[in-house]
Design a protein around this motif. Sequence first.
Motif, PDB file in Angstrom:
ATOM      1  N   SER A 128     -13.053 -45.568  14.324  1.00  0.00           N
ATOM      2  CA  SER A 128     -12.929 -44.412  13.443  1.00  0.00           C
ATOM      3  C   SER A 128     -13.278 -43.156  14.242  1.00  0.00           C
ATOM      4  O   SER A 128     -14.416 -42.995  14.710  1.00  0.00           O
ATOM      5  CB  SER A 128     -13.876 -44.547  12.247  1.00  0.00           C
ATOM      6  N   VAL A 129     -12.275 -42.309  14.423  1.00  0.00           N
ATOM      7  CA  VAL A 129     -12.455 -41.091  15.222  1.00  0.00           C
ATOM      8  C   VAL A 129     -12.228 -39.893  14.311  1.00  0.00           C
ATOM      9  O   VAL A 129     -11.192 -39.786  13.649  1.00  0.00           O
ATOM     10  CB  VAL A 129     -11.466 -41.057  16.406  1.00  0.00           C
ATOM     11  N   ASP A 130     -13.181 -39.002  14.290  1.00  0.00           N
ATOM     12  CA  ASP A 130     -13.075 -37.781  13.506  1.00  0.00           C
ATOM     13  C   ASP A 130     -12.601 -36.650  14.408  1.00  0.00           C
ATOM     14  O   ASP A 130     -13.278 -36.272  15.374  1.00  0.00           O
ATOM     15  CB  ASP A 130     -14.433 -37.417  12.893  1.00  0.00           C
ATOM     16  N   LEU A 131     -11.393 -36.109  14.132  1.00  0.00           N
ATOM     17  CA  LEU A 131     -10.854 -34.994  14.895  1.00  0.00           C
ATOM     18  C   LEU A 131     -11.294 -33.695  14.250  1.00  0.00           C
ATOM     19  O   LEU A 131     -10.970 -33.407  13.092  1.00  0.00           O
ATOM     20  CB  LEU A 131      -9.323 -35.070  14.945  1.00  0.00           C
ATOM     21  N   VAL A 132     -12.057 -32.916  14.987  1.00  0.00           N
ATOM     22  CA  VAL A 132     -12.534 -31.644  14.459  1.00  0.00           C
ATOM     23  C   VAL A 132     -11.408 -30.636  14.411  1.00  0.00           C
ATOM     24  O   VAL A 132     -11.223 -29.921  13.442  1.00  0.00           O
ATOM     25  CB  VAL A 132     -13.708 -31.119  15.321  1.00  0.00           C
ATOM     26  N   GLU A 133     -10.620 -30.535  15.469  1.00  0.00           N
ATOM     27  CA  GLU A 133      -9.540 -29.554  15.528  1.00  0.00           C
ATOM     28  C   GLU A 133      -8.468 -30.078  16.458  1.00  0.00           C
ATOM     29  O   GLU A 133      -8.761 -30.627  17.527  1.00  0.00           O
ATOM     30  CB  GLU A 133     -10.074 -28.214  16.032  1.00  0.00           C
ATOM     31  N   ARG A 134      -7.243 -29.942  16.002  1.00  0.00           N
ATOM     32  CA  ARG A 134      -6.129 -30.357  16.842  1.00  0.00           C
ATOM     33  C   ARG A 134      -5.703 -29.171  17.705  1.00  0.00           C
ATOM     34  O   ARG A 134      -5.345 -28.115  17.188  1.00  0.00           O
ATOM     35  CB  ARG A 134      -4.953 -30.830  16.004  1.00  0.00           C
ATOM     36  N   ILE A 135      -5.761 -29.340  18.990  1.00  0.00           N
ATOM     37  CA  ILE A 135      -5.417 -28.284  19.933  1.00  0.00           C
ATOM     38  C   ILE A 135      -4.254 -28.778  20.784  1.00  0.00           C
ATOM     39  O   ILE A 135      -4.298 -29.883  21.351  1.00  0.00           O
ATOM     40  CB  ILE A 135      -6.609 -27.911  20.830  1.00  0.00           C
ATOM     41  N   ALA A 136      -3.233 -27.970  20.840  1.00  0.00           N
ATOM     42  CA  ALA A 136      -2.085 -28.343  21.665  1.00  0.00           C
ATOM     43  C   ALA A 136      -2.493 -28.348  23.135  1.00  0.00           C
ATOM     44  O   ALA A 136      -3.215 -27.449  23.589  1.00  0.00           O
ATOM     45  CB  ALA A 136      -0.929 -27.361  21.448  1.00  0.00           C
ATOM     46  N   PRO A 137      -2.113 -29.372  23.845  1.00  0.00           N
ATOM     47  CA  PRO A 137      -2.490 -29.428  25.278  1.00  0.00           C
ATOM     48  C   PRO A 137      -1.865 -28.271  26.040  1.00  0.00           C
ATOM     49  O   PRO A 137      -0.723 -27.903  25.843  1.00  0.00           O
ATOM     50  CB  PRO A 137      -1.924 -30.773  25.740  1.00  0.00           C
ATOM     51  N   GLU A 138      -2.672 -27.667  26.886  1.00  0.00           N
ATOM     52  CA  GLU A 138      -2.196 -26.574  27.714  1.00  0.00           C
ATOM     53  C   GLU A 138      -1.652 -27.121  29.031  1.00  0.00           C
ATOM     54  O   GLU A 138      -2.249 -28.036  29.614  1.00  0.00           O
ATOM     55  CB  GLU A 138      -3.338 -25.594  27.994  1.00  0.00           C
ATOM     56  N   PRO A 139      -0.547 -26.583  29.459  1.00  0.00           N
ATOM     57  CA  PRO A 139      -0.002 -27.073  30.742  1.00  0.00           C
ATOM     58  C   PRO A 139      -0.939 -26.734  31.890  1.00  0.00           C
ATOM     59  O   PRO A 139      -1.586 -25.674  31.908  1.00  0.00           O
ATOM     60  CB  PRO A 139       1.328 -26.311  30.860  1.00  0.00           C
ATOM     61  N   LEU A 140      -1.021 -27.665  32.805  1.00  0.00           N
ATOM     62  CA  LEU A 140      -1.872 -27.459  33.974  1.00  0.00           C
ATOM     63  C   LEU A 140      -1.257 -26.411  34.882  1.00  0.00           C
ATOM     64  O   LEU A 140      -0.052 -26.397  35.124  1.00  0.00           O
ATOM     65  CB  LEU A 140      -2.050 -28.774  34.740  1.00  0.00           C
ATOM     66  N   ALA A 141      -2.105 -25.517  35.339  1.00  0.00           N
ATOM     67  CA  ALA A 141      -1.629 -24.472  36.262  1.00  0.00           C
ATOM     68  C   ALA A 141      -1.323 -25.104  37.619  1.00  0.00           C
ATOM     69  O   ALA A 141      -2.139 -25.853  38.166  1.00  0.00           O
ATOM     70  CB  ALA A 141      -2.686 -23.383  36.402  1.00  0.00           C
ATOM     71  N   GLU A 142      -0.154 -24.827  38.106  1.00  0.00           N
ATOM     72  CA  GLU A 142       0.250 -25.373  39.387  1.00  0.00           C
ATOM     73  C   GLU A 142      -0.333 -24.537  40.526  1.00  0.00           C
ATOM     74  O   GLU A 142      -0.296 -23.302  40.488  1.00  0.00           O
ATOM     75  CB  GLU A 142       1.777 -25.385  39.509  1.00  0.00           C
TER      76      GLU A 142
END
Length: 417
Positions: A128-142
Amino acid sequence: MKLRYLFLSAALLSTTMATAMGNYADSLAILKQRLDSIQQVNIGQNRQPAANARFYRLFGPTTFYHTAANKLLRLDGNLSGKDAVVDEIDRALMRVYMNRPDLVVNSQNRLSEAGSIRRGADEPIRNSVDLVERIAPEPLAEDTVPLEIEVQKPKFWTHKGDYFLQFLQNYISGNWYKGGESNYSMLGSITMEANYNNKQKVKWDNKLEMKLGFMTSKGDSLHEFKSTDDLLRLTSKLGLQATKRWYYTLQVVAQTQFVRGYKSNDLFVYSDFLSPFKLNVSLGMDYAVEALNKKLTGSIHLSPLAYNMIYVDRGALATRNSLKEGKHVLHELGSLFTIDLEWKISENINWKTRMYGFSSYKRVEWEWENTFTFKFNKYISSNLFIYPRFDDGAKRDGDHGYWQLKEYLSLGFNYTF
């Protein structure tokens, strides 16, 4: 009494060891029978032994299984014949139960009471995992690093040059006991080369030589200056590589001078611009010289077919340049050779030589120019020039015949690149 006790102990130990060895041998024999039975079944079914849990009963701790006894004791025999491998395993176990019951250390009932190690393992584990906030993954800076790509064109052309300007002053007083006269002289020389080599068997060498020298003499009342050395020459060679050092070569040599040539107290013009003008075109082979650890370099040109032209603008100079009187142009066919070498004898001594020979099978023209350079430092040097010449097409001299000689020694400024 003690001795009797020792004998009895030794006998008992011997009997125990014999019993243990016998039990071990019987175990090996039973194991071999098990393996042989399984192998025969697999051979009959034309397959390799399968690696699964059915064979555990043979190689695990010896356990009494109900299925093995049921197959042997049931009258209807319904439990046999469904799996030949299992039947052979059961028969092997029954041989152990009947012949060596002492090896049986466990039973199927005890295993059932202990339970299976896989009980409950098939049920999925849910977290059971409680997600506090869904955040879109940010692309890694190349991590980009700018690259500078430099494309260099192949350098097919090479250039070099040699320049020098030298002076000589000589003063002699009027009452000098040996006589003579004071004079000043100057000599300048420019040699430039532009050579092409595409590294794919094609070479084109070009050399321009310009040399001019003057002198003054109080004893000459007609001329304030007279030329001591005068040369304007262009040599061009186009070669196609035949072997490592030999080239098929077309060579062109054009030569004349800058100013008029005089003798002391004489108004006659002995030479002038385009008088003579020499043009030689030859087809032959060139050999690239490279010896003495690259200290001796140059080329040797051999031509069995050569065209030679001599043009004289001043008609009075025709006979002095192998032409008939009144003629301005002479055309000749013959053979030719040219040798151009440079030898760095030491760090401060250099020798340049040029040998030229042409024969029309009616006359022979041969020249050998030698320049020895002695460098005192980067800019100061001394030159020794020796130039013998032979031409049997010119008018014969009463003292020297067809031979001619020119020589000078100078000191002055020198620059090479």
